[in-house]
Design an enzyme around this catalytic site. Structure first.
Site, short mmCIF file in Angstrom:
data_model
loop_
_atom_site.label_atom_id
_atom_site.label_comp_id
_atom_site.label_asym_id
_atom_site.label_seq_id
_atom_site.Cartn_x
_atom_site.Cartn_y
_atom_site.Cartn_z
N LYS A 60 12.85 -14.27 82.98
CA LYS A 60 12.94 -12.92 82.53
C LYS A 60 13.88 -12.64 81.58
CE LYS A 60 12.69 -7.95 83.44
NZ LYS A 60 12.53 -7.16 84.38
N HIS A 120 -2.42 -1.63 88.81
CA HIS A 120 -2.14 -0.11 88.57
C HIS A 120 -3.09 0.64 89.00
CE1 HIS A 120 1.64 -0.99 85.77
NE2 HIS A 120 1.96 -1.07 86.85
N GLU A 139 5.76 -11.30 92.52
CA GLU A 139 6.46 -11.44 91.27
C GLU A 139 6.84 -12.65 90.82
OE1 GLU A 139 5.99 -8.87 89.16
OE2 GLU A 139 5.75 -7.04 90.24
N LYS A 188 15.39 -2.32 82.10
CA LYS A 188 14.57 -1.07 82.08
C LYS A 188 15.01 -0.07 83.26
CE LYS A 188 10.28 -2.30 80.33
NZ LYS A 188 8.76 -2.26 80.36
N GLU A 243 10.66 -4.04 74.37
CA GLU A 243 9.15 -4.01 74.47
C GLU A 243 8.62 -3.78 73.05
OE1 GLU A 243 7.92 -3.26 78.23
OE2 GLU A 243 5.79 -2.90 77.62
N HIS A 283 2.61 -2.96 95.93
CA HIS A 283 2.72 -3.30 94.63
C HIS A 283 2.51 -4.82 94.30
CE1 HIS A 283 3.56 -2.93 90.30
NE2 HIS A 283 4.36 -4.17 90.51
N HIS A 335 -0.71 -6.67 86.05
CA HIS A 335 -0.39 -5.58 86.38
C HIS A 335 -1.44 -4.28 85.65
CE1 HIS A 335 3.44 -6.87 87.37
NE2 HIS A 335 3.93 -5.87 87.78
N ASN A 382 3.84 -8.22 82.18
CA ASN A 382 2.81 -7.19 82.78
C ASN A 382 1.57 -8.07 83.32
OD1 ASN A 382 2.54 -4.40 83.20
ND2 ASN A 382 1.04 -4.21 81.56
N ARG A 419 26.47 10.31 78.41
CA ARG A 419 25.82 9.14 77.31
C ARG A 419 25.81 7.86 77.83
NH1 ARG A 419 27.72 13.49 74.30
NH2 ARG A 419 26.14 14.66 73.35
N ARG A 441 7.62 -8.92 75.36
CA ARG A 441 7.94 -8.36 76.86
C ARG A 441 6.63 -8.05 77.68
NH1 ARG A 441 13.43 -5.28 78.72
NH2 ARG A 441 12.79 -5.19 80.74
#
Ligand SMILES: NC(=O)c1ccc[n+]([C@@H]2O[C@H](COP(=O)([O-])OP(=O)(O)OC[C@H]3O[C@@H](n4cnc5c(N)ncnc54)[C@H](O)[C@@H]3O)[C@@H](O)[C@H]2O)c1
Length: 373
Positions: free
Chosen positions: A233, A259, A191, A149, A243, A272, A255, A252, A127, A248
């Protein structure tokens, strides 16, 4: 040059340090010892990948052992395919076999793949046990190692299973960047550019001025760029840790199209970051149409991306297929494609854009695409 320290303060979480500088990896043991969450950890398991381990695992282990930790390690194959249920299951079994207990910790030594995978394994084992991030790519230093994340991929899509789990310490040893390929360096630069454009004039103009030095991997400029990205960030995540309130989502930026490009061209065809840069250009063109972004802004962003070695891609796609890929993205809501659009540097909003507007813009994008070299 002395190391730079940024403290990350996220409501409801223990504050943590991000230490950025030359050879800070060699001091990681002492810093872990000073970090309350792992000061008394009987074991610190280092998880790394096959490319990074031969370069940096011995240094990380030696430092941790000097600080008195028992330091087992697991090395996974390099690349996105390691972010899988199978690999994470092997990690859980190995962690149990090593006798890791709730007071032990995991150190993720590698790029964003290792960070996401090891973070996920640690945040779910018993956990949740303590995680330390030691990012070794520019992308991981400026983005993925901070903010909590974690995740793995499913057949159905990238990062579909994951957790929010803040690290207890982040060790960004800039000397590790020397062995990074040019492609991975530029990927990280995209980025950095994204963060600067979304953040503020101050960051944007600083980056525009220092882009040649960043491209030349100047240590001082790279350190400052990483620190600025981490501060940006951390501030965004502090406002919207999970998010859930929209803030947040600004991370993106670029993106939505990126994607779709990665999916339609086949993952790995373009990096990327190269796809994100293309997505930022596309979003700026949409923002000019829809939210009054000036051509000055559109061109200034294009100049910045050019200066960072991120030119327009020789990419075209059937507009209907690209729209379909965007609709299937996990950020779409009720079949409506959402873009982060900037009116100007630092001034963003989330827009649901109608299909016909996207299709027309994709058509224009195809027409202006550079020819393959
Ligand atoms: N958690 C987040 O917030 C977040 C944010 C952005 C991206 N990500 C994830 O990050 C991943 C991409 O990360 P990445 O771009 O770092 O890719 P990566 O981890 O695959 O690293 C890229 C390549 O560089 C190699 N490498 C790493 N460090 C090196 C070094 N110092 N010297 C030489 N080679 C080195 C790796 O072995 C790999 O082959 C994706 O899975 C993405 O989903 C997560």
């Amino acid at each position: 040059m002395a190391a730079t320290r940024v403290e990350v303060n996220i409501p409801g979480e223990a504050p943590y340090d991000v230490r950025i500088g030359d050879e800070v990896l060699d001091g990681i043991g002492a810093w872990c010892q000073r970090t309350a969450a792992l000061a008394y950890a009987p074991q610190v398991l280092v998880i790394s990948d096959e490319n990074v381990a031969p370069l940096y695992l011995a240094r990380a282990k030696a430092s941790l052992e000097r600080a008195g930790f028992k330091v087992p390690d697991i090395v996974v194959p390099a690349g996105e395919s390691s972010k899988s249920v199978e690999v994470v299951s092997e990690l859980w079994e190995a962690m149990a076999a090593l006798g890791l207990t709730r007071d032990c910790a995991v150190l993720a030594l590698g790029g964003g793949v290792v960070g996401d995978l090891a973070g996920f394994a640690a945040s779910t084992f018993m956990r949740g046990i303590t995680v330390v991030q030691a990012p070794t790519t520019l992308l991981a230093m400026v983005d993925s190692s901070v903010g909590g994340k974690t995740g793995i991929n499913l057949e159905a899509g990238k990062n579909l299973v994951g957790t929010f789990c803040q690290p207890s310490y982040v060790c960004a040893s800039t000397d590790c960047l020397a062995t990074l390929s040019e492609r991975e360096w530029r990927c990280g630069c995209a980025e950095v550019a994204k963060s600067a454009v979304v953040d503020s004039d101050d960051f944007f103009f600083w980056l525009a001025e220092n882009a040649p030095a960043l491209m030349a991997r100047d240590t001082e400029v790279a350190t400052q760029a990483i620190a600025r990205c981490v501060v940006f960030k951390a501030d965004v995540v502090a406002q919207d840790k999970t998010e859930s309130c929209g803030v947040r989502e600004c991370l993106n930026y670029g993106h939505t199209l990126a994607h779709a490009i990665e999916k339609l061209s086949g993952y790995g065809t373009f990096s990327h970051g190269a796809a994100v840069a293309e997505g930022m250009r596309f979003a700026a063109a949409l923002a000019h149409e829809l939210v009054g972004a000036s051509l000055d802004f559109v061109n200034a962003q294009a100049d910045l991306l050019d200066a960072l070695g991120l030119p327009r891609l020789p990419w075209t796609a059937d507009p209907a297929a690209a729209l379909d890929a965007m609709k299937r993205d996990k950020k779409a809501r009720a079949g409506q494609v959402r873009f982060v659009l900037l009116r100007d540097v630092g001034d963003w909003e989330i827009c649901e854009v109608d299909d016909d507007v996207i299709l027309a813009q994709l058509q224009a994008w195809n027409a202006s695409a550079p020819k393959e070299a």
